[in-house]
Design a protein around this motif. Structure first.
Motif, PDB file in Angstrom:
ATOM      1  N   GLY A   6       0.788  -1.222   0.000  1.00 48.08           N
ATOM      2  CA  GLY A   6       0.000   0.000   0.000  1.00 48.08           C
ATOM      3  C   GLY A   6       0.820   1.271   0.000  1.00 48.08           C
ATOM      4  O   GLY A   6       0.698   2.092  -0.917  1.00 48.08           O
ATOM      5  N   PRO A   7       1.695   1.488   1.011  1.00 53.91           N
ATOM      6  CA  PRO A   7       2.457   2.736   1.053  1.00 53.91           C
ATOM      7  C   PRO A   7       3.422   2.876  -0.140  1.00 53.91           C
ATOM      8  O   PRO A   7       3.590   3.952  -0.688  1.00 53.91           O
ATOM      9  N   ILE A   8       4.036   1.794  -0.534  1.00 54.66           N
ATOM     10  CA  ILE A   8       4.973   1.845  -1.662  1.00 54.66           C
ATOM     11  C   ILE A   8       4.210   2.144  -2.949  1.00 54.66           C
ATOM     12  O   ILE A   8       4.647   2.944  -3.777  1.00 54.66           O
ATOM     13  N   ALA A   9       3.051   1.526  -3.120  1.00 53.90           N
ATOM     14  CA  ALA A   9       2.239   1.751  -4.314  1.00 53.90           C
ATOM     15  C   ALA A   9       1.791   3.204  -4.392  1.00 53.90           C
ATOM     16  O   ALA A   9       1.794   3.808  -5.476  1.00 53.90           O
ATOM     17  N   VAL A  10       1.422   3.793  -3.262  1.00 56.90           N
ATOM     18  CA  VAL A  10       0.989   5.189  -3.229  1.00 56.90           C
ATOM     19  C   VAL A  10       2.153   6.105  -3.626  1.00 56.90           C
ATOM     20  O   VAL A  10       1.990   7.046  -4.424  1.00 56.90           O
ATOM     21  N   ILE A  11       3.325   5.817  -3.101  1.00 54.42           N
ATOM     22  CA  ILE A  11       4.506   6.626  -3.423  1.00 54.42           C
ATOM     23  C   ILE A  11       4.832   6.507  -4.911  1.00 54.42           C
ATOM     24  O   ILE A  11       5.114   7.515  -5.575  1.00 54.42           O
ATOM     25  N   VAL A  12       4.774   5.289  -5.441  1.00 57.91           N
ATOM     26  CA  VAL A  12       5.048   5.083  -6.865  1.00 57.91           C
ATOM     27  C   VAL A  12       4.021   5.825  -7.713  1.00 57.91           C
ATOM     28  O   VAL A  12       4.372   6.480  -8.697  1.00 57.91           O
ATOM     29  N   PHE A  15       4.819   9.540  -7.706  1.00 61.06           N
ATOM     30  CA  PHE A  15       5.947   9.837  -8.589  1.00 61.06           C
ATOM     31  C   PHE A  15       5.553   9.772 -10.060  1.00 61.06           C
ATOM     32  O   PHE A  15       5.980  10.603 -10.856  1.00 61.06           O
ATOM     33  N   VAL A  16       4.729   8.805 -10.408  1.00 59.45           N
ATOM     34  CA  VAL A  16       4.277   8.675 -11.795  1.00 59.45           C
ATOM     35  C   VAL A  16       3.432   9.891 -12.187  1.00 59.45           C
ATOM     36  O   VAL A  16       3.605  10.457 -13.271  1.00 59.45           O
ATOM     37  N   VAL A  17       2.524  10.301 -11.305  1.00 54.56           N
ATOM     38  CA  VAL A  17       1.684  11.467 -11.596  1.00 54.56           C
ATOM     39  C   VAL A  17       2.544  12.728 -11.729  1.00 54.56           C
ATOM     40  O   VAL A  17       2.355  13.522 -12.655  1.00 54.56           O
ATOM     41  N   ILE A  18       3.492  12.914 -10.832  1.00 53.58           N
ATOM     42  CA  ILE A  18       4.385  14.073 -10.898  1.00 53.58           C
ATOM     43  C   ILE A  18       5.187  14.041 -12.196  1.00 53.58           C
ATOM     44  O   ILE A  18       5.320  15.060 -12.888  1.00 53.58           O
ATOM     45  N   ALA A  19       5.706  12.868 -12.543  1.00 56.77           N
ATOM     46  CA  ALA A  19       6.474  12.740 -13.780  1.00 56.77           C
ATOM     47  C   ALA A  19       5.606  13.056 -14.992  1.00 56.77           C
ATOM     48  O   ALA A  19       6.053  13.743 -15.927  1.00 56.77           O
TER      49      ALA A  19
END
Length: 194
Positions: A6-12, A15-19
């Motif tokens: 969960g937390p790792i998926a949210v962080i990923v 990052f994808v949205v920011i990218a």
């Protein structure tokens, strides 16, 4: 044992949205900056063309108007100033000085009908007039590109990307203060032989 992603998926995902938001904006800033640089190169190209024409023009006038040394000296000095200018603002100031010196030269030329009739002089004047027109168009194109680039740099999220990657606003090619006034010409010192 169950692992929680969960937390790792949210962080990923963050990052994808920011990218996805920042990469296109970065690329548009790079493209816009290249457009500005390209347009500036065209301004410099026309400034160089005029810079190269002036010695021939001055030499043509010298043959007819030896005693008009003050005007010829002002053109030579303005041309040197143009040659040493680096930034758009410095080049704009030097351009204004050169334009003023050339306009004084044209007034002097009016006193020499034989010079005005000279084929080489007429050809040089036609080339100079064409160059001045191309220079005006190149300056306008450059300033339009600067405006577009500066909008990218100032607007959100471009301002964030610009700040992160060191994109800064570009200078406009502006005329110097007082350039809107015609240069003063003193005819009392001109006693040319016609």
């Amino acid at each position: 044992m169950k692992k929680s992603f969960g937390p790792i998926a949210v962080i990923v995902i963050i990052f994808v949205v920011i990218a996805l938001l920042f990469i296109p904006k970065y690329n548009s800033l790079v493209s816009a900056e290249e457009n500005v640089d390209s347009k500036w190169a065209q301004v410099e190209n026309q400034l160089q063309r005029r810079f190269d024409l002036i010695p021939n023009l001055v030499e043509s006038v010298k043959g007819y108007a030896n005693h008009e040394q003050e005007v010829i000296t002002s053109i030579t000095e303005a041309r040197a100033q143009m040659g040493s200018a680096n930034s758009p603002q410095e080049q704009a100031v030097a351009n204004d000085a050169l334009t003023g010196a050339l306009s004084r030269l044209l007034v002097v030329v009016e006193n020499y009908p034989n010079l005005k009739a000279d084929a080489n002089f007429r050809q040089l004047m036609d080339e100079l007039a064409g160059t001045e027109n191309r220079l005006a168009v190149a300056r306008e194109d450059y300033n339009n590109e600067v405006q577009q680039f500066n909008k990218h740099v100032k607007r959100f999220p471009g301002n964030l990307v610009a700040g992160m990657f060191g994109f800064e606003q570009k200078e406009y090619f502006k005329v110097a203060a007082g350039a809107d006034k015609a240069p003063s010409i003193d005819f009392s010192q001109s006693s040319g032989t016609h």
